[in-house]
Write an enzyme that holds these catalytic residues in place. Sequence first.
Site, PDB file in Angstrom:
ATOM      1  N   HIS A  11       0.819  -1.210   0.000  1.00 16.53           N
ATOM      2  CA  HIS A  11       0.000   0.000   0.000  1.00 16.53           C
ATOM      3  C   HIS A  11       0.856   1.265   0.000  1.00 16.53           C
ATOM      4  O   HIS A  11       1.993   1.260   0.480  1.00 16.53           O
ATOM      5  CB  HIS A  11      -0.931   0.002   1.207  1.00 16.53           C
ATOM      6  CG  HIS A  11      -2.029  -1.004   1.084  1.00 16.53           C
ATOM      7  ND1 HIS A  11      -3.027  -1.130   2.025  1.00 16.53           N
ATOM      8  CD2 HIS A  11      -2.308  -1.927   0.126  1.00 16.53           C
ATOM      9  CE1 HIS A  11      -3.865  -2.083   1.653  1.00 16.53           C
ATOM     10  NE2 HIS A  11      -3.441  -2.586   0.502  1.00 16.53           N
ATOM     11  N   GLU A  13       0.623   3.989   1.756  1.00 12.35           N
ATOM     12  CA  GLU A  13       0.991   4.436   3.096  1.00 12.35           C
ATOM     13  C   GLU A  13       2.190   3.647   3.609  1.00 12.35           C
ATOM     14  O   GLU A  13       3.133   4.203   4.176  1.00 12.35           O
ATOM     15  CB  GLU A  13      -0.162   4.261   4.091  1.00 12.35           C
ATOM     16  CG  GLU A  13      -1.471   4.862   3.667  1.00 12.35           C
ATOM     17  CD  GLU A  13      -2.374   3.845   2.958  1.00 12.35           C
ATOM     18  OE1 GLU A  13      -1.998   3.318   1.887  1.00 12.35           O
ATOM     19  OE2 GLU A  13      -3.463   3.578   3.477  1.00 12.35           O
ATOM     20  N   CYS A  56      -6.353   1.163   5.399  1.00 13.91           N
ATOM     21  CA  CYS A  56      -6.889  -0.113   5.877  1.00 13.91           C
ATOM     22  C   CYS A  56      -6.406  -0.339   7.309  1.00 13.91           C
ATOM     23  O   CYS A  56      -5.551   0.393   7.813  1.00 13.91           O
ATOM     24  CB  CYS A  56      -6.432  -1.260   4.968  1.00 13.91           C
ATOM     25  SG  CYS A  56      -4.674  -1.682   5.122  1.00 13.91           S
TER      26      CYS A  56
END
Length: 159
Positions: free
Chosen positions: A80, A82, A118
Amino acid sequence: MEARRSKIDYYLDIADAAQERSTCLRRRYGAIIVRDDEIVATGYNGAPRGRKNCTDLGFCARKQLNVPSGERYELCRSVHAEANAIISAARRDMMGATLYLVGRDSETGEYNPDTTPCSMCRRLIINAGIARVVCRVGEGEYTVTDVDEWIRQDDSLEK
């Protein structure tokens, strides 16, 4: 004289530029970490270094299996945005920082109105010492989350 762009929109625009490097066939995300008005790190979602990306392979396993958003991440080839930004920075440089996140649909290019990290990325953000997360959810629209809220409302305890 034209109005000056806000800092939040400025940083979200940079995260939006980062998502253009994404290699996901489903959703493209870009993230930047900013502390004291300096960009500490950037990231976008894509396969780990050296592995083939979904764009290289021409398919997405989660998409082929009709896996709903937010489920079965173990089938995803991508790291991801992030996480990639956090991996690229030292914790001391992220303490008290803000993470800016932008997500777009890979097919339509439209902003993802549900953009939020998430649960796994939230854990990484907490441990990195990042204080605030700003997510673009539409043109000129964004949400701001104090990371302490994620600590107090522990989603890992929900059934």
